[in-house]
Scaffold this motif. Structure first.
Motif, PDB file in Angstrom:
ATOM      1  N   ILE A 115      48.352  22.114  45.169  1.00 38.57           N
ATOM      2  CA  ILE A 115      48.499  21.096  43.993  1.00 38.57           C
ATOM      3  C   ILE A 115      47.244  20.785  43.033  1.00 38.57           C
ATOM      4  O   ILE A 115      46.069  20.588  43.529  1.00 38.57           O
ATOM      5  N   ALA A 167      49.261  13.892  41.820  1.00 39.83           N
ATOM      6  CA  ALA A 167      49.003  14.783  43.008  1.00 39.83           C
ATOM      7  C   ALA A 167      48.788  14.025  44.466  1.00 39.83           C
ATOM      8  O   ALA A 167      49.370  14.453  45.413  1.00 39.83           O
ATOM      9  N   ALA A 214      50.963  14.017  47.888  1.00 41.59           N
ATOM     10  CA  ALA A 214      50.218  14.413  49.124  1.00 41.59           C
ATOM     11  C   ALA A 214      50.471  13.173  50.116  1.00 41.59           C
ATOM     12  O   ALA A 214      50.633  13.448  51.302  1.00 41.59           O
ATOM     13  N   LEU A 258      44.472  20.330  47.743  1.00 39.51           N
ATOM     14  CA  LEU A 258      44.623  19.670  46.483  1.00 39.51           C
ATOM     15  C   LEU A 258      43.420  20.052  45.660  1.00 39.51           C
ATOM     16  O   LEU A 258      42.265  20.066  46.046  1.00 39.51           O
ATOM     17  N   ILE A 318      40.519  18.969  49.978  1.00 38.95           N
ATOM     18  CA  ILE A 318      40.401  18.436  48.712  1.00 38.95           C
ATOM     19  C   ILE A 318      39.306  19.070  47.715  1.00 38.95           C
ATOM     20  O   ILE A 318      38.325  18.732  48.283  1.00 38.95           O
TER      21      ILE A 318
END
Length: 342
Positions: A194, A204, A208, A219, A265
């Motif tokens: 994402i 996003a 999640a 992400l 992330i």
């Protein structure tokens, strides 16, 4: 093998082309990066419905403007609202591609090839619509050979409905896109990453956090905020006293801890961001790092710290709308994407 210097050059070329076709960022004015639908919108002297409509509705570029084949994909939300989306699916061979050569067998179909490539879900910022982010999608599609699904939130572009936090919540907008990918006969087998800019980053994070056991691989978040009420006094000082009226919270501080520790992330922050102060991204990184189980105490070296595959990168010359064209931005994205397959 992907050449990172050529990737940076390609990205610059894509955005130079975009300048002649569409605008990447919102229309002038910081107020346009505050989501429509706020209860105090009417008291803002810089925001008008006309500005929003011109930015997000009238001008909707299509991928063929940038030499990309695509599927015009309407997705219907759970409450019956049609969202307009673009789907770019990989093929074994892309004409005039400057991207890396990916090996495949003679018997492999385009669909089977696409199923093995990452799929990017793109969530745009408040200004404009998904059509204005096609140059970003082009980098993912051509240079990284990813599938890309990009949508306009309800009330944006040619999507139906009106924008609000309820409208932009994963169960109605982002969730619809994720559900499409995870139920697609081929894309459901691909890693899902994402990518969200500004309020798209909050979308996003929300998505999640609501899908902890789903097939979300990672992400990528750019210039997003901790929560909306805290952003208002900084981005719009004159409206600071009215922040308590903000019914839309987008509380990413509370939602990041709900994202599994196993989900990497990448956070990308423009130091000169005039809309979302860098402190917002720094705080989100601290929270994400604690989720990863690391100890982060010295904020002065935050840009050098990456716990496992998660990483925070700052761009000294990056503003809110031009961080994605800063030197090293796409190299950081490419490095992160590569790390996911290790």
């Amino acid at each position: 093998m992907l050449s990172l210097p050529s990737l940076e050059a390609f990205a610059k070329g894509a955005f130079a082309t975009a300048a002649g076709v569409a605008t990447l960022g919102p229309a002038p004015g910081i107020a346009l990066d505050i989501p429509p639908g706020l209860s105090y919108r009417s008291v803002s002297p810089n925001y008008t419905a006309t500005q929003h409509n011109l930015s997000s509705k009238k001008d909707v570029p299509v991928p063929t403007d940038f030499g990309l084949q695509y599927k015009d994909l309407p997705l219907v939300t759970e409450d019956g609202v049609t969202l307009r989306c673009y789907l770019l699916m990989q093929r074994t061979e892309i004409s005039n591609s400057h991207g890396p050569r990916i090996e495949y067998t003679d018997q492999e179909t385009d669909e089977e090839f696409a199923s093995k490539r990452p799929t990017i879900l793109m969530f745009h910022g408040n200004g404009g619509n998904h059509g204005h982010r096609i140059p970003l999608a082009r980098v993912f599609f051509v240079k990284m050979r990813c599938n890309v699904l990009m949508l306009s939130y309800r009330g944006y572009g040619h999507s139906e409905g009106s924008p609000s936090e309820t409208g932009e919540a994963p169960l109605s907008n982002a969730q619809t896109a994720l559900d499409y990918v995870t139920s697609h006969p081929y894309l459901r087998n691909s890693p899902v990453i994402i990518y969200g800019q500004s309020i798209g980053g909050a979308v996003a994070i929300d998505l999640a956090s609501r899908n902890p056991s789903s097939k979300i691989t990672a992400l990528i978040l750019e210039n997003t905020f901790t929560n909306l009420p805290r952003l208002v006094p900084q981005a719009l000082p004159l409206l600071g006293p009215f922040a308590f009226l903000c019914h839309q919270k987008w509380d990413s501080v509370a939602k990041i801890p709900l994202i599994p520790r196993s989900t990497p992330i990448l956070m990308l922050s423009g130091v000169l961001d005039e809309v979302v102060p860098r402190e917002h991204m720094q705080e989100l990184w601290q929270i994400a790092s604690r989720r990863q189980g690391s100890k982060l105490s010295d904020m002065s070296v935050i840009s050098e710290i990456g716990n496992g595959k998660s990483k925070f990168v700052e761009f000294e010359a990056g503003h809110h709308n031009d961080t994605c064209v800063q030197q090293g931005y796409w190299t950081a994205v490419a490095d992160f994407m590569t790390s996911l397959s290790r």
